[in-house]
Design an enzyme around this catalytic site. Sequence first.
Site, PDB file in Angstrom:
ATOM      1  N   GLU A   1       0.363  -0.963   0.134  1.00 46.69           N
ATOM      2  CA  GLU A   1       0.283  -0.081   0.374  1.00 46.69           C
ATOM      3  C   GLU A   1       0.855   1.094   0.041  1.00 46.69           C
ATOM      4  O   GLU A   1       0.595   1.979   0.701  1.00 46.69           O
ATOM      5  CB  GLU A   1      -0.417  -0.285   1.205  1.00 46.69           C
ATOM      6  CG  GLU A   1      -2.154  -1.478   1.521  1.00 46.69           C
ATOM      7  CD  GLU A   1      -3.422  -1.486   1.110  1.00 46.69           C
ATOM      8  OE1 GLU A   1      -3.869  -0.083   1.473  1.00 46.69           O
ATOM      9  OE2 GLU A   1      -3.913  -2.098   1.822  1.00 46.69           O
TER      10      GLU A   1
HETATM   11  N1  CAA Z   1      -5.547  11.112  -3.800  1.00 44.42           N
HETATM   12  C1  CAA Z   1      -7.038  11.629  -4.275  1.00 44.42           C
HETATM   13  N2  CAA Z   1      -6.205  12.325  -6.139  1.00 44.42           N
HETATM   14  C2  CAA Z   1      -4.350  11.617  -5.772  1.00 44.42           C
HETATM   15  C3  CAA Z   1      -4.308  11.166  -4.485  1.00 44.42           C
HETATM   16  C4  CAA Z   1      -5.025  11.409  -3.443  1.00 44.42           C
HETATM   17  N3  CAA Z   1      -4.276  11.167  -2.786  1.00 44.42           N
HETATM   18  N4  CAA Z   1      -3.052  11.882  -4.899  1.00 44.42           N
HETATM   19  C5  CAA Z   1      -2.571  11.575  -6.378  1.00 44.42           C
HETATM   20  N5  CAA Z   1      -3.999  12.088  -7.250  1.00 44.42           N
HETATM   21  C6  CAA Z   1      -4.381  12.779  -8.450  1.00 44.42           C
HETATM   22  C7  CAA Z   1      -4.067  13.952  -8.287  1.00 44.42           C
HETATM   23  O1  CAA Z   1      -4.326  15.168  -8.005  1.00 44.42           O
HETATM   24  C8  CAA Z   1      -3.938  13.823 -10.164  1.00 44.42           C
HETATM   25  O2  CAA Z   1      -4.505  14.246 -10.551  1.00 44.42           O
HETATM   26  P1  CAA Z   1      -4.214  15.518 -12.003  1.00 44.42           P
HETATM   27  O3  CAA Z   1      -4.163  14.622 -12.494  1.00 44.42           O
HETATM   28  O4  CAA Z   1      -6.129  15.657 -11.655  1.00 44.42           O
HETATM   29  O5  CAA Z   1      -3.683  16.559 -11.156  1.00 44.42           O
HETATM   30  C9  CAA Z   1      -3.659  12.536 -10.350  1.00 44.42           C
HETATM   31  O6  CAA Z   1      -3.690  11.696  -9.285  1.00 44.42           O
HETATM   32  C10 CAA Z   1      -1.872  12.192 -11.141  1.00 44.42           C
HETATM   33  O7  CAA Z   1      -1.066  12.379  -9.524  1.00 44.42           O
HETATM   34  P2  CAA Z   1       0.560  12.749  -9.681  1.00 44.42           P
HETATM   35  O8  CAA Z   1       0.527  13.316 -10.571  1.00 44.42           O
HETATM   36  O9  CAA Z   1       1.016  12.420  -8.083  1.00 44.42           O
HETATM   37  O10 CAA Z   1       1.249  11.162  -9.738  1.00 44.42           O
HETATM   38  P3  CAA Z   1       2.699  10.268  -9.805  1.00 44.42           P
HETATM   39  O11 CAA Z   1       2.333   9.376 -10.341  1.00 44.42           O
HETATM   40  O12 CAA Z   1       3.148  11.802  -9.144  1.00 44.42           O
HETATM   41  O13 CAA Z   1       3.118   9.935  -8.159  1.00 44.42           O
HETATM   42  C11 CAA Z   1       2.687   8.283  -6.535  1.00 44.42           C
HETATM   43  C12 CAA Z   1       1.677   9.049  -7.479  1.00 44.42           C
HETATM   44  C13 CAA Z   1       2.144   9.194  -5.287  1.00 44.42           C
HETATM   45  C14 CAA Z   1       3.129   7.859  -6.161  1.00 44.42           C
HETATM   46  C15 CAA Z   1       1.511   6.794  -6.452  1.00 44.42           C
HETATM   47  O14 CAA Z   1       2.085   6.022  -8.053  1.00 44.42           O
HETATM   48  C16 CAA Z   1       1.085   6.388  -5.718  1.00 44.42           C
HETATM   49  O15 CAA Z   1       0.947   6.357  -4.298  1.00 44.42           O
HETATM   50  N6  CAA Z   1       2.489   5.262  -5.533  1.00 44.42           N
HETATM   51  C17 CAA Z   1       2.198   4.306  -4.896  1.00 44.42           C
HETATM   52  C18 CAA Z   1       1.197   2.637  -5.374  1.00 44.42           C
HETATM   53  C19 CAA Z   1       0.942   1.814  -4.229  1.00 44.42           C
HETATM   54  O16 CAA Z   1       0.552   2.499  -2.969  1.00 44.42           O
HETATM   55  N7  CAA Z   1       0.242   0.744  -5.021  1.00 44.42           N
HETATM   56  C20 CAA Z   1       0.196  -0.389  -3.458  1.00 44.42           C
HETATM   57  C21 CAA Z   1      -0.968  -0.937  -4.189  1.00 44.42           C
HETATM   58  S1  CAA Z   1      -1.866  -2.386  -3.539  1.00 44.42           S
HETATM   59  C22 CAA Z   1      -1.157  -2.963  -2.421  1.00 44.42           C
HETATM   60  O17 CAA Z   1      -0.513  -2.726  -1.689  1.00 44.42           O
HETATM   61  C23 CAA Z   1      -1.233  -4.706  -2.452  1.00 44.42           C
HETATM   62  C24 CAA Z   1      -2.722  -5.060  -1.695  1.00 44.42           C
HETATM   63  O18 CAA Z   1      -3.035  -5.934  -1.779  1.00 44.42           O
HETATM   64  C25 CAA Z   1      -2.720  -4.649  -0.163  1.00 44.42           C
END
Ligand code: CAA
Length: 381
Positions: free
Chosen positions: A364
């Site tokens: 996550e």
């Molecule tokens: N809430 C709402 N919208 C959001 C947001 C949030 N928390 N975070 C980003 N967004 C939106 C942004 O506002 C943006 O929208 P606009 O294009 O309209 O401006 C869009 O999403 C893109 O955001 P970013 O430009 O910030 O995206 P990024 O690529 O630079 O970075 C990141 C995002 C934080 C690195 C993200 O990719 C991330 O959190 N990565 C980790 C993924 C993760 O946690 N994976 C685990 C999956 S689940 C798992 O672990 C398995 C399971 O079964 C438990």
Amino acid sequence: MFFDLSDQQKMIRSKARDFAEREVGPSAEQRDEEERFDRGLFDRMGELGLTGIPWPERYGGIGADYVSYVMAVEELSRVCASTGVMLSVHTSLVGWCLYTYGTEEQKQKYLEPIAQGKKLGAYSLTESSSGSDAKAMRTTATRDGSGWYILNGNKIFVTNGGEAEIYLVFAITDTQQRGKGYSAFIIEKGTEGFAFGKKEKKLGIRASPTLELIFDNCRVSEENLLGEEGEGFKIAMSALDGGRSGIAAQALGIAQGTLDATIAFAKERKEFGNLIGLRQAIAFKIADMANKIEAARLLTYQAAWRESIGVPYGKEAAFAKLFSSDTAVQVTIEALQIFGECGYTKAYSVERCMRDAKVTQIYEGTNEIQRLVISRMVLTD
Ligand code: CAA
């Protein structure tokens, strides 16, 4: 600031603790050893109302708050982290997305059985080429022009995979728009073209199934599009905000269960003619463990409380997940040192807790991603 728990919060915590100690804990070692998911535990959680804590009664929940929910995840994880993550993914990721973005029909059809514990949920974002960089996913969903989407691609590391009946799946619907070209789908187990792939063999949380999902020309009705087309990335990210409070609670529970076992051990184990808990070298280690756990608890409950009162909680959830997971790893490593050779064997649960703790720094959103989220927020505050 008011730190007292309400009667409802105390009642839910006590119900979760009682269930955890009587029904979950006794089989935790064996399920870990056998890498066995026990569906009966999920069914019991449904009967006890633990599978729908924050959802309104009209959707099959019990209408309590997120603090009650994280306390339930903490109590389960105190005895079995695999059971804790099962509830966390089911509630924070799947239930939350359905409740927040679902249409009335989708809530009736999918949220209700999720909240009642009749169906288990799973969330699938990660792919072999996209982990931390979630936008790099390759799974596609193409409209066929007659009300259906055709999904192709693979998802990996899916918690509750194979056992769940309801899957949230994120896919690209518009390759031209990198940020807005993703959509979320609700896909039921048994849908044609949807199959399960490899089951992972893991270091920890071995009683929690982690599977690959395979979509091969899988036809999904547009009625199963969650939210608007193009809203998928926002849905995935906003769900992870609350998911991180759930994982913080899981880590907190692992650390607390380990501390409880360490205190009991320090009060019975003698070395050099005295109880080891009376030696300052051990007592101070235990004090540091207790101190970090208390701070982790405050951060975790704060994030959940903010979500309950409807104020932004993404930064606080990242604080909680980062600190609690680091605490769980540090506490379990330190505890194993206190247990010595006894802790290195399977005679005590501390080696399982140490193995289980590690993943809380990874899934996550790795703790490096939590720092990215926090730094972006504090630098633009
Ligand atoms: N809430 C709402 N919208 C959001 C947001 C949030 N928390 N975070 C980003 N967004 C939106 C942004 O506002 C943006 O929208 P606009 O294009 O309209 O401006 C869009 O999403 C893109 O955001 P970013 O430009 O910030 O995206 P990024 O690529 O630079 O970075 C990141 C995002 C934080 C690195 C993200 O990719 C991330 O959190 N990565 C980790 C993924 C993760 O946690 N994976 C685990 C999956 S689940 C798992 O672990 C398995 C399971 O079964 C438990």
